[in-house]
Enzyme design. Structure first.
Site, short mmCIF file in Angstrom:
data_model
loop_
_atom_site.label_atom_id
_atom_site.label_comp_id
_atom_site.label_asym_id
_atom_site.label_seq_id
_atom_site.Cartn_x
_atom_site.Cartn_y
_atom_site.Cartn_z
N CYS A 130 23.90 19.19 20.27
CA CYS A 130 22.95 18.08 20.29
C CYS A 130 22.64 17.63 21.72
O CYS A 130 21.90 18.28 22.43
CB CYS A 130 23.46 16.93 19.43
SG CYS A 130 22.17 15.71 19.03
N HIS A 242 25.01 18.84 14.35
CA HIS A 242 26.43 18.52 14.57
C HIS A 242 27.32 19.25 13.57
O HIS A 242 27.65 18.70 12.51
CB HIS A 242 26.66 17.01 14.44
CG HIS A 242 26.06 16.20 15.54
ND1 HIS A 242 26.79 15.81 16.65
CD2 HIS A 242 24.82 15.72 15.70
CE1 HIS A 242 26.01 15.11 17.46
NE2 HIS A 242 24.81 15.04 16.91
N GLU A 244 30.44 19.68 13.64
CA GLU A 244 31.76 19.06 13.52
C GLU A 244 31.84 17.96 12.48
O GLU A 244 32.92 17.61 11.98
CB GLU A 244 32.21 18.53 14.89
CG GLU A 244 31.60 17.21 15.33
CD GLU A 244 30.14 17.30 15.76
OE1 GLU A 244 29.50 16.24 15.95
OE2 GLU A 244 29.63 18.43 15.93
#
Length: 322
Positions: A130, A242, A244
């Site tokens: 990002c 993202h 994660e």
């Protein structure tokens, strides 16, 4: 001729079998300026930078350890540290690129040093998530007063629209059909950004000659932006979403996808990056030196209970010098 062929086969086998495979990879995760919101929650601690623990967990789940990389250091600090670790992750977040001695300045040192290492035949990967992906593109553009990124609005979970040649990339050349199918058809990539990198941003600085977009997504107003990208010369990679968050961020109002498909598909990206970092042979001098630098010297704080979008964060004070 037969003897020559046998010699060549032997040499090729020797080179391939002796390729660096590092089963103890250590990856640096770059800190960034303390967020305004979290500063209000810790007004007395004088924390000046932080790393969301989800990035640390993501790296660890793929079989690597983490060393925090501090902002505000001289180039020599980054050179010394990068000679001992096996790759760097530029995490996402919310900070400005024009602050002196901050995330962007540190990133500029790191990207430059990584190019020097790779040019010398010393394999060193970089991965930007990002904001980190945007930083790489802006640094590649020359980091002028006008930042080479465009405004967009994307705060939803989205699928990826793969390019026709995405399989020619290193990032996706070995991805399974199941993972690609999930990414292409399910809303599993977490988007949380008001800036994007468009094809026009690449073309404006001739970056399309050295960077290969491999997928796109569509923002809330129908704009097509680059979702995944990689460098054609260096082992540098970027994603605008993202990966994660599906496994490690749990704020209910954000509605991150936590299905098994979302977890499996997003797991692919850090698994790929850590596999790239295993090609680096850098090591610390000894275990004692490793222990001085790894993230285990710091305890994360449960910031989710304070209303933060991050479930946990590591915080660092200005006098951190390791």
């Amino acid at each position: 001729m037969k003897h020559t062929v046998l010699v060549l086969v032997y040499i090729l086998h020797y080179v391939v079998s002796n390729e660096v495979i590092n089963d103890r990879p250590i990856i640096g995760v770059l800190a960034q300026e303390q967020s305004y919101y979290l500063h209000t929650k810790y007004p007395e601690e004088n924390y000046t930078s932080y790393i969301a623990a989800s990035y640390v967990r993501d790296v660890e789940k793929s079989g690597a350890r983490v060393v925090p990389i501090m902002i505000g250091k001289e180039r020599s600090y980054y050179e010394a540290l990068m000679s001992k670790i096996n790759g760097v992750l530029f995490p996402g977040g919310a900070t400005y690129f024009n602050q002196s001695n901050g995330y962007a300045d540190a990133g500029e040192h790191i990207l430059s040093i990584a190019k020097e290492l790779n040019d010398a035949g010393d394999y060193f990967p970089i991965f930007g998530t990002c904001l980190g992906f945007q930083l790489i593109m802006i640094l590649e553009s020359g980091r002028g007063e006008v930042e080479n990124r465009g405004t967009c609005w994307s705060f939803r979970n989205l699928p990826l629209h793969f390019t026709e040649d995405f399989r020619s990339s290193k990032m996706f050349s070995e991805s399974s059909a199941d993972v690609v199918d999930i990414l292409a058809h399910d809303d599993v990539t977490v988007n949380a950004h008001q800036f994007c990198i468009f094809d026009e941003n690449l073309k404006a600085y001739n970056l399309d000659e050295v960077w290969q977009p491999t997928s796109y997504s569509i923002d809330d107003f129908g704009l097509s932006f680059i979702a995944t990208i990689e460098n054609k010369r260096y082992p540098f990679y970027g994603v605008i979403f993202h990966p994660e968050k599906s496994s490690f961020e749990w704020k209910r109002s954000k509605q991150y996808p936590h299905s098994i498909n979302a977890v499996v598909a997003n797991r692919y990206f850090m698994d790929f990056f850590v596999k790239e970092c295993r090609k680096s042979g850098h090591t610390f001098a000894n275990e004692a030196e490793e222990n001085q630098h790894v993230i285990y010297n710091h305890e994360p704080k449960f910031t989710g209970v304070l209303g933060s979008q991050h479930h946990e964060c590591y915080f660092f004070e200005p006098n951190y010098t390791k």
